[in-house]
Motif scaffolding. Structure first.
Motif, PDB file in Angstrom:
ATOM      1  N   TYR A 216      23.273  -4.321  -7.913  1.00 18.05           N
ATOM      2  CA  TYR A 216      24.251  -3.494  -8.617  1.00 18.05           C
ATOM      3  C   TYR A 216      25.547  -3.547  -7.833  1.00 18.05           C
ATOM      4  O   TYR A 216      25.565  -3.242  -6.635  1.00 18.05           O
ATOM      5  N   ASN A 217      26.611  -3.977  -8.478  1.00 21.93           N
ATOM      6  CA  ASN A 217      27.919  -4.149  -7.818  1.00 21.93           C
ATOM      7  C   ASN A 217      27.804  -4.987  -6.550  1.00 21.93           C
ATOM      8  O   ASN A 217      28.403  -4.682  -5.531  1.00 21.93           O
ATOM      9  N   GLY A 218      27.005  -6.037  -6.611  1.00 16.64           N
ATOM     10  CA  GLY A 218      26.858  -6.953  -5.489  1.00 16.64           C
ATOM     11  C   GLY A 218      25.941  -6.467  -4.380  1.00 16.64           C
ATOM     12  O   GLY A 218      25.735  -7.172  -3.400  1.00 16.64           O
ATOM     13  N   GLU A 219      25.394  -5.268  -4.516  1.00 22.99           N
ATOM     14  CA  GLU A 219      24.515  -4.714  -3.488  1.00 22.99           C
ATOM     15  C   GLU A 219      23.051  -4.862  -3.899  1.00 22.99           C
ATOM     16  O   GLU A 219      22.671  -4.532  -5.016  1.00 22.99           O
ATOM     17  N   ARG A 220      22.250  -5.371  -2.988  1.00 22.77           N
ATOM     18  CA  ARG A 220      20.813  -5.510  -3.231  1.00 22.77           C
ATOM     19  C   ARG A 220      20.141  -4.151  -3.072  1.00 22.77           C
ATOM     20  O   ARG A 220      20.334  -3.465  -2.069  1.00 22.77           O
ATOM     21  N   ILE A 221      19.355  -3.781  -4.068  1.00 20.90           N
ATOM     22  CA  ILE A 221      18.631  -2.516  -4.045  1.00 20.90           C
ATOM     23  C   ILE A 221      17.149  -2.836  -4.219  1.00 20.90           C
ATOM     24  O   ILE A 221      16.772  -3.635  -5.065  1.00 20.90           O
ATOM     25  N   VAL A 222      16.319  -2.218  -3.392  1.00 21.19           N
ATOM     26  CA  VAL A 222      14.870  -2.417  -3.458  1.00 21.19           C
ATOM     27  C   VAL A 222      14.227  -1.109  -3.896  1.00 21.19           C
ATOM     28  O   VAL A 222      14.568  -0.039  -3.391  1.00 21.19           O
ATOM     29  N   GLY A 223      13.330  -1.212  -4.856  1.00 25.31           N
ATOM     30  CA  GLY A 223      12.594  -0.049  -5.334  1.00 25.31           C
ATOM     31  C   GLY A 223      11.121  -0.374  -5.401  1.00 25.31           C
ATOM     32  O   GLY A 223      10.701  -1.490  -5.083  1.00 25.31           O
ATOM     33  N   ASP A 224      10.328   0.593  -5.805  1.00 21.95           N
ATOM     34  CA  ASP A 224       8.902   0.336  -6.023  1.00 21.95           C
ATOM     35  C   ASP A 224       8.368   1.323  -7.050  1.00 21.95           C
ATOM     36  O   ASP A 224       8.886   2.416  -7.203  1.00 21.95           O
ATOM     37  N   ASP A 225       7.354   0.898  -7.763  1.00 27.32           N
ATOM     38  CA  ASP A 225       6.675   1.718  -8.762  1.00 27.32           C
ATOM     39  C   ASP A 225       5.191   1.433  -8.692  1.00 27.32           C
ATOM     40  O   ASP A 225       4.785   0.300  -8.415  1.00 27.32           O
ATOM     41  N   ALA A 226       4.378   2.445  -8.970  1.00 29.30           N
ATOM     42  CA  ALA A 226       2.932   2.269  -9.056  1.00 29.30           C
ATOM     43  C   ALA A 226       2.585   1.811 -10.471  1.00 29.30           C
ATOM     44  O   ALA A 226       3.158   2.294 -11.440  1.00 29.30           O
ATOM     45  N   TYR A 227       1.691   0.870 -10.573  1.00 27.72           N
ATOM     46  CA  TYR A 227       1.224   0.370 -11.868  1.00 27.72           C
ATOM     47  C   TYR A 227      -0.298   0.296 -11.850  1.00 27.72           C
ATOM     48  O   TYR A 227      -0.878  -0.786 -11.796  1.00 27.72           O
ATOM     49  N   PRO A 228      -0.977   1.453 -11.921  1.00 24.07           N
ATOM     50  CA  PRO A 228      -2.445   1.428 -11.886  1.00 24.07           C
ATOM     51  C   PRO A 228      -3.060   0.763 -13.120  1.00 24.07           C
ATOM     52  O   PRO A 228      -4.225   0.402 -13.108  1.00 24.07           O
ATOM     53  N   GLU A 229      -2.257   0.575 -14.171  1.00 22.22           N
ATOM     54  CA  GLU A 229      -2.754  -0.010 -15.411  1.00 22.22           C
ATOM     55  C   GLU A 229      -2.853  -1.530 -15.361  1.00 22.22           C
ATOM     56  O   GLU A 229      -3.280  -2.160 -16.317  1.00 22.22           O
ATOM     57  N   ILE A 230      -2.431  -2.142 -14.260  1.00 21.06           N
ATOM     58  CA  ILE A 230      -2.331  -3.606 -14.194  1.00 21.06           C
ATOM     59  C   ILE A 230      -3.484  -4.206 -13.393  1.00 21.06           C
ATOM     60  O   ILE A 230      -3.797  -3.759 -12.296  1.00 21.06           O
ATOM     61  N   ASN A 231      -4.094  -5.239 -13.944  1.00 15.87           N
ATOM     62  CA  ASN A 231      -5.054  -6.104 -13.248  1.00 15.87           C
ATOM     63  C   ASN A 231      -4.332  -7.401 -12.888  1.00 15.87           C
ATOM     64  O   ASN A 231      -3.268  -7.683 -13.418  1.00 15.87           O
TER      65      ASN A 231
ATOM     66  N   ASN B  41       0.849  -1.180   0.000  1.00 20.44           N
ATOM     67  CA  ASN B  41       0.000   0.000   0.000  1.00 20.44           C
ATOM     68  C   ASN B  41       0.886   1.231   0.000  1.00 20.44           C
ATOM     69  O   ASN B  41       1.671   1.439   0.915  1.00 20.44           O
ATOM     70  N   GLY B  42       0.748   2.043  -1.043  1.00 25.61           N
ATOM     71  CA  GLY B  42       1.563   3.246  -1.162  1.00 25.61           C
ATOM     72  C   GLY B  42       0.880   4.499  -0.640  1.00 25.61           C
ATOM     73  O   GLY B  42       1.353   5.586  -0.859  1.00 25.61           O
ATOM     74  N   GLY B  43      -0.240   4.365   0.010  1.00 20.77           N
ATOM     75  CA  GLY B  43      -0.973   5.519   0.512  1.00 20.77           C
ATOM     76  C   GLY B  43      -2.189   5.804  -0.352  1.00 20.77           C
ATOM     77  O   GLY B  43      -2.322   5.294  -1.449  1.00 20.77           O
ATOM     78  N   SER B  44      -3.050   6.663   0.135  1.00 16.43           N
ATOM     79  CA  SER B  44      -4.328   6.891  -0.544  1.00 16.43           C
ATOM     80  C   SER B  44      -4.182   7.540  -1.908  1.00 16.43           C
ATOM     81  O   SER B  44      -4.960   7.285  -2.801  1.00 16.43           O
ATOM     82  N   ASN B  45      -3.178   8.396  -2.111  1.00 16.55           N
ATOM     83  CA  ASN B  45      -3.049   9.053  -3.404  1.00 16.55           C
ATOM     84  C   ASN B  45      -2.259   8.219  -4.407  1.00 16.55           C
ATOM     85  O   ASN B  45      -2.291   8.489  -5.599  1.00 16.55           O
ATOM     86  N   VAL B  46      -1.560   7.212  -3.968  1.00 16.57           N
ATOM     87  CA  VAL B  46      -0.765   6.377  -4.862  1.00 16.57           C
ATOM     88  C   VAL B  46      -1.442   5.035  -5.111  1.00 16.57           C
ATOM     89  O   VAL B  46      -1.347   4.472  -6.192  1.00 16.57           O
ATOM     90  N   GLY B  47      -2.145   4.531  -4.132  1.00 17.94           N
ATOM     91  CA  GLY B  47      -2.730   3.195  -4.254  1.00 17.94           C
ATOM     92  C   GLY B  47      -1.660   2.151  -3.996  1.00 17.94           C
ATOM     93  O   GLY B  47      -0.783   2.343  -3.167  1.00 17.94           O
ATOM     94  N   LEU B  48      -1.715   1.064  -4.739  1.00 20.65           N
ATOM     95  CA  LEU B  48      -0.735  -0.006  -4.559  1.00 20.65           C
ATOM     96  C   LEU B  48       0.480   0.228  -5.439  1.00 20.65           C
ATOM     97  O   LEU B  48       0.376   0.720  -6.552  1.00 20.65           O
ATOM     98  N   SER B  49       1.636  -0.146  -4.933  1.00 26.56           N
ATOM     99  CA  SER B  49       2.857  -0.101  -5.732  1.00 26.56           C
ATOM    100  C   SER B  49       3.546  -1.460  -5.646  1.00 26.56           C
ATOM    101  O   SER B  49       3.392  -2.184  -4.668  1.00 26.56           O
TER     102      SER B  49
END
Length: 112
Positions: A47-62, A32-40
């Motif tokens: 990258y160079n052996g380091e784990r990186i975590v990110g997130d993106d909103a995809y309102p176009e996906i069912n 849950n990304g909050g009320s204005n973002v919805g789900l992300s």
């Protein structure tokens, strides 16, 4: 304040387009990304052996759970730390890349 956010977003997109590296990433799960973002969708990549975590909103996906723990390309700009997972045709188009045939299965989960 909104104007600054838009400028920062556009500078980030420019940096990703012109200085980004294409890496392999794996989706994790929806959060849950909050009320204005919805789900992300959270994703991880290395990258160079380091784990990186990110997130993106995809309102176009069912059918969100079908995207859990799948592999997709990630555009990453190390200097700024910005990243974007490429899942939808528009994501690839932003970087002047052809949408890969191997991801055609994604199309049936896009909202119409």
């Amino acid at each position: 304040m909104l104007g600054f956010g838009v400028i920062y977003f556009e500078i980030g997109r420019y940096n990703l387009r012109h200085h980004g590296l294409l890496l392999n990433g794996r989706t994790l799960e929806w959060e849950n990304g909050g009320s204005n973002v919805g789900l992300s969708l959270q994703f991880e990549f290395y990258y160079n052996g380091e784990r990186i975590v990110g997130d993106d909103a995809y309102p176009e996906i069912n059918g969100r759970s079908i995207f859990d723990y799948k592999f997709f390309p990630v555009m990453y700009e190390p200097e700024s730390g910005l990243s974007e997972m490429l899942i939808l045709p528009l994501d690839f188009k932003r970087y002047n890349m052809k949408f890969p045939d191997s991801l055609n299965w994604v199309l049936k989960y896009m909202k119409k």
